[in-house]
Design a protein around this motif. Structure first.
Motif, short mmCIF file in Angstrom:
data_model
loop_
_atom_site.label_atom_id
_atom_site.label_comp_id
_atom_site.label_asym_id
_atom_site.label_seq_id
_atom_site.Cartn_x
_atom_site.Cartn_y
_atom_site.Cartn_z
N ALA A 336 81.52 70.24 73.63
CA ALA A 336 80.64 71.39 73.39
C ALA A 336 81.25 72.23 72.26
O ALA A 336 80.61 72.82 71.61
N LYS A 337 82.51 72.20 72.24
CA LYS A 337 83.34 73.02 71.20
C LYS A 337 82.91 72.35 69.91
O LYS A 337 82.96 73.17 68.74
N ALA A 338 83.06 71.14 69.60
CA ALA A 338 82.30 70.39 68.35
C ALA A 338 80.98 70.78 68.00
O ALA A 338 80.83 71.02 66.84
N ALA A 344 77.98 76.35 63.55
CA ALA A 344 78.15 77.36 62.81
C ALA A 344 78.20 77.04 61.44
O ALA A 344 78.04 78.22 60.48
N MET A 345 78.28 75.99 60.95
CA MET A 345 78.38 75.44 59.65
C MET A 345 76.90 75.23 59.09
O MET A 345 76.51 75.23 58.02
N PRO A 398 81.22 71.70 48.34
CA PRO A 398 82.59 72.44 48.84
C PRO A 398 81.97 72.54 50.21
O PRO A 398 82.89 72.63 51.11
N HIS A 399 80.61 72.94 50.84
CA HIS A 399 80.37 73.22 51.85
C HIS A 399 80.31 72.02 52.78
O HIS A 399 80.82 72.00 54.01
N ALA A 400 79.82 70.82 52.15
CA ALA A 400 79.99 69.45 53.00
C ALA A 400 81.36 69.23 53.42
O ALA A 400 81.73 68.96 54.53
N ALA A 401 82.53 69.57 52.39
CA ALA A 401 83.89 69.27 52.61
C ALA A 401 84.30 70.22 53.93
O ALA A 401 85.08 69.92 54.86
N ALA A 402 83.80 71.44 53.81
CA ALA A 402 84.08 72.50 54.69
C ALA A 402 83.67 71.97 56.18
O ALA A 402 84.15 72.41 57.35
N LEU A 404 83.38 68.94 57.27
CA LEU A 404 84.40 67.86 57.78
C LEU A 404 85.62 68.58 58.15
O LEU A 404 86.29 68.09 59.33
N ASP A 405 86.00 69.63 57.44
CA ASP A 405 87.37 70.35 57.91
C ASP A 405 87.12 70.96 59.39
O ASP A 405 87.90 71.01 60.07
N ALA A 406 85.81 71.37 59.56
CA ALA A 406 85.29 72.28 60.77
C ALA A 406 85.52 71.23 61.78
O ALA A 406 86.02 71.45 63.18
N MET A 407 85.26 69.84 61.65
CA MET A 407 85.14 68.86 62.58
C MET A 407 86.38 67.98 62.86
O MET A 407 86.49 67.12 63.61
N ALA A 408 87.45 68.53 62.08
CA ALA A 408 88.64 67.73 62.11
C ALA A 408 89.16 67.61 63.44
O ALA A 408 89.92 66.50 63.65
#
Length: 459
Positions: A336-338, A344-345, A398-402, A404-408
């Motif tokens: 659920a957190k993922a 959010a993104m 950059p948003h696409a990279a963000a 992936l970062d959020a899902m790290a």
């Protein structure tokens, strides 16, 4: 890990391409020639594919001549069929276009042989009269060889596994310029490597694979308004956890523009698509899917019993060439957190510029693998994540990279080879044991490092 650089100056190397033209039945073109642009054009219009020369191969011998020519003049060589997955840094010297290798034979007892230029659609249509189907991709317009050598994750993966799990034999011109036939017993290390390592060892000219008996399926895509994404995805997470292997499913957040092929109900808004393929009894498939249908008001319902020839209706991928960027990862879990982090993104009011954000569930036959081991190393992945946007969109990459970062926190395992978009990412698709085997096989079959893709694994 060191990535070997490729040359990007089209003035080098200065090779006598007229010599190659004399030795091949296909066309050889260089920048400035009338048909050069048409020959090199990839499906992804955002990728600048500009090799020093391109060979349009008509026969396997044309491929042999091209590879030997590249070796003789110290060039790197790259294959291309449909051009759905080009990496510009790897296509700078000699490009071999295999569209002309168009053999397609269906054996009614349950297998097929195709040339490297054949797309899935031809096999799907030719196999249908026998009640047979291939493990094709999310759209049948992609080439069979590139898709399969990268693993081949399709809409029936949880039932039947990957496309590489069905391969019987591969005919390939290896980097040393020899046409070989690789099977589980003939050149077994080459057979291992070709199934998962894409074009690292050579240029495939033909491939043989088993078909499955699947004349129909129950499935398609069910669409919801983006405002209901959180509710539907939460329901989908729990529902898919209990889904038998007869079902394969994914979700995708779409922002589709108003275009002739886009239904008006989906255009100009954020929507959520739940994709579903049930390979068993249609009535049971419908019963199991009822929980998703009831999770929120439905915008568009295209889930029904269909012939396998309608398999493209599941993922609704675009057919025409487009300028896109892509980013991808595999996920070890999708709690659920993922979901919260992803929405959010990319969810309502996020301002996301992405056209597609997709999460596919893995497991089942995908996780078990086929009868013969392969270089594909992502069997442990629980989900895949893919982000697609239109090239040139302000802030899009950059948003696409963000994202992936959020899902790290939930990222884990090796990348899917077909969802690698830079040379550096290729190495991340393999574990250390597989890398060692691939390097050894490359030294055996491409000792001079002619294949551009194989050079990304060099020390």
């Amino acid at each position: 890990m060191t990535i070997v650089e490729t040359r990007t100056d089209l003035s080098t190397p200065k090779a006598p391409f007229h010599e190659l033209d004399r030795r091949t039945t296909g066309r050889v073109a260089c920048p400035g020639d009338a048909d050069y642009d048409a020959l090199v054009s990839p499906w992804n219009l955002a990728v600048p594919v500009r090799p020093a020369a391109v060979v349009a191969a008509h026969t396997a011998q044309d491929v042999v001549e091209a590879v030997r020519f590249a070796s003789r003049y110290g060039m790197h060589i790259t294959p291309q069929a449909t051009g759905h997955g080009p990496i510009a840094d790897l296509v700078t010297e000699l490009l071999v276009v295999t569209k002309g290798l168009d053999e397609c034979v269906i054996h009614p007892e349950g297998w097929a042989r195709v040339g490297a230029g054949v797309k899935w659609l031809r096999v799907v249509e030719a196999a249908a009269p026998y009640g047979l189907a291939p493990l094709s991709g999310s759209i049948t317009d992609v080439g069979i060889v590139g898709y399969t050598t990268g693993g081949g994750l399709g809409p029936m993966a949880r039932t039947y596994g990957l496309a590489i799990d069905m391969v019987r034999a591969i005919e390939v011109v290896t980097g040393d310029g020899v046409l070989r036939r690789a099977t589980p017993t003939e050149h077994p290390e080459l057979f291992f490597a070709l199934r998962g390592a894409k074009g690292m060892l050579g240029i495939v000219t033909a491939i043989e694979f088993d078909l499955v008996h699947q004349p129909t399926f129950y499935g398609g895509s069910l669409w919801f308004d983006g405002s209901d994404a959180a509710t539907v995805i939460e329901r989908w997470r729990h529902w898919s956890d209990q889904l038998p292997e007869l079902g394969t499913t994914s979700i995708a957040l779409f922002q589709l523009p108003a275009m002739p092929d886009v239904p008006p109900a989906l255009a100009g808004r954020l929507t959520l698509s739940v994709r579903y393929v049930w390979t068993g009894d249609a009535a049971e498939g419908e019963r199991r899917f009822a929980e998703i249908r009831e999770s929120a008001p439905v915008v568009l319902d295209d889930v029904a019993q269909k012939p396998y020839t309608a398999i493209d209706s599941v993922h609704t991928d675009p057919l025409d060439p487009m300028p896109v960027y892509e980013a991808a990862e595999v996920l070890s879990e999708f709690p659920a957190k993922a979901v919260d982090a992803l929405l959010a993104m990319t969810g309502p009011d996020s301002g996301s510029p992405q056209v597609l954000v997709e999460v596919r569930q893995m497991g089942g036959a995908f996780a078990r693998g086929g009868r013969h081991e392969s270089a594909f190393c992502s069997r442990d992945a629980a989900y895949s994540l893919l982000v697609v946007g239109i090239a040139g969109t302000p802030g899009g990459e950059p948003h696409a990279a963000a994202i992936l970062d959020a899902m790290a926190p939930w990222t884990g395992g090796q990348r899917l080879p077909n969802f690698t978009f830079t040379p550096e990412e290729y190495a991340d698709a393999y574990d250390e044991a597989t890398l060692a085997r691939l390097r050894k096989t490359i030294r055996t079959y491409d000792p001079l490092g002619v294949m551009a893709i194989g050079r990304v694994l060099a020390h």
